[in-house]
Design a protein around this motif. Structure first.
Motif, short mmCIF file in Angstrom:
data_model
loop_
_atom_site.label_atom_id
_atom_site.label_comp_id
_atom_site.label_asym_id
_atom_site.label_seq_id
_atom_site.Cartn_x
_atom_site.Cartn_y
_atom_site.Cartn_z
N ARG A 28 -86.83 28.98 -20.23
CA ARG A 28 -86.52 30.41 -20.12
C ARG A 28 -85.90 30.93 -21.42
N MET A 40 -87.52 33.86 -23.73
CA MET A 40 -86.72 35.05 -23.98
C MET A 40 -86.58 35.32 -25.47
N ASP A 61 -79.04 35.71 -18.36
CA ASP A 61 -79.24 37.12 -18.03
C ASP A 61 -78.46 38.01 -19.00
N GLU A 92 -80.04 37.93 -22.42
CA GLU A 92 -81.26 38.74 -22.43
C GLU A 92 -80.94 40.23 -22.57
N ARG A 93 -79.91 40.68 -21.85
CA ARG A 93 -79.51 42.08 -21.95
C ARG A 93 -79.02 42.39 -23.36
#
Length: 198
Positions: free
Chosen positions: A22, A26, A189, A192-193
């Protein structure tokens, strides 16, 4: 300018492995450059108040196994939560990754493959035969193991260790973007933001 992520990790960590695919997807989507920094948590833990798994309190060890099962189910990765070959030395594997990165090898593939070898296949990742096979499978020269044992590569890992301590790394994996630390694959998460906001 493309964002740069400093990626501090050990190939022995199940959390590094669980987040590897992941994280690399990303980073590629964001056009981010990754600096691969396989460090020695045998040095990081004592300096940051951490303990190796076997020295942690029983309740912490039990919860870790529960979390590994949860994350294996969540990601669909057939993880062996208590492999026979854990813990094990990871120095040669880490040095080989440094040499492979220097040679322009397929680092996303190699990093994930090392984790798969230990956490799915229960293999010894510090074994030269294992490393040669993984290098060959990912289009890299098995001779990189000889380069990995060089004084220069070992000195580079020492420098990575010092850098990790200087920026506040204490666990694996740690992703650093613009000076901001994200510890653990369960913080992807947030990373990624942050990438999307850059």
């Amino acid at each position: 300018m493309a964002p740069r992520i400093d990626y501090y990790f050990t190939p022995m960590s199940p959390w590094t492995f669980l987040g590897s695919e992941r994280f690399h997807r990303m980073a590629a989507k964001a056009g981010a450059e990754i600096r691969y920094l396989p460090v020695d948590y045998g040095r990081i833990f004592p300096a940051s108040g951490g303990l190796p798994v076997r020295k942690r309190a029983p309740q912490r060890q039990a919860y870790r196994l529960m979390e590994l099962k949860r994350w294996a189910e969540h990601t669909g990765i057939p993880l062996i939560v208590e492999p026979v070959n854990f813990p094990q030395p990871d120095e040669l594997a880490a040095l080989t990754l440094i040499a492979a990165d220097e040679a322009g090898a397929d680092m996303p593939g190699l990093c994930t493959a090392l984790g798969h070898a230990l956490w799915v296949e229960d293999r010894v990742i510090d074994d030269p035969a294992t490393l040669r096979g993984l290098l060959a499978r990912h289009g890299a020269s098995p001779d990189l193991i000889d380069r990995a044992r060089s004084d220069e590569i070992m000195a580079r890992r020492d420098a990575y260790n010092e850098e990790a301590l200087a920026v506040g790394v204490f666990g694996a994996p740690t992703y650093v973007l613009d000076g901001e630390l994200f510890w653990g694959q369960d913080r992807l998460d947030f990373l990624e933001r942050r990438l999307g906001a850059g």
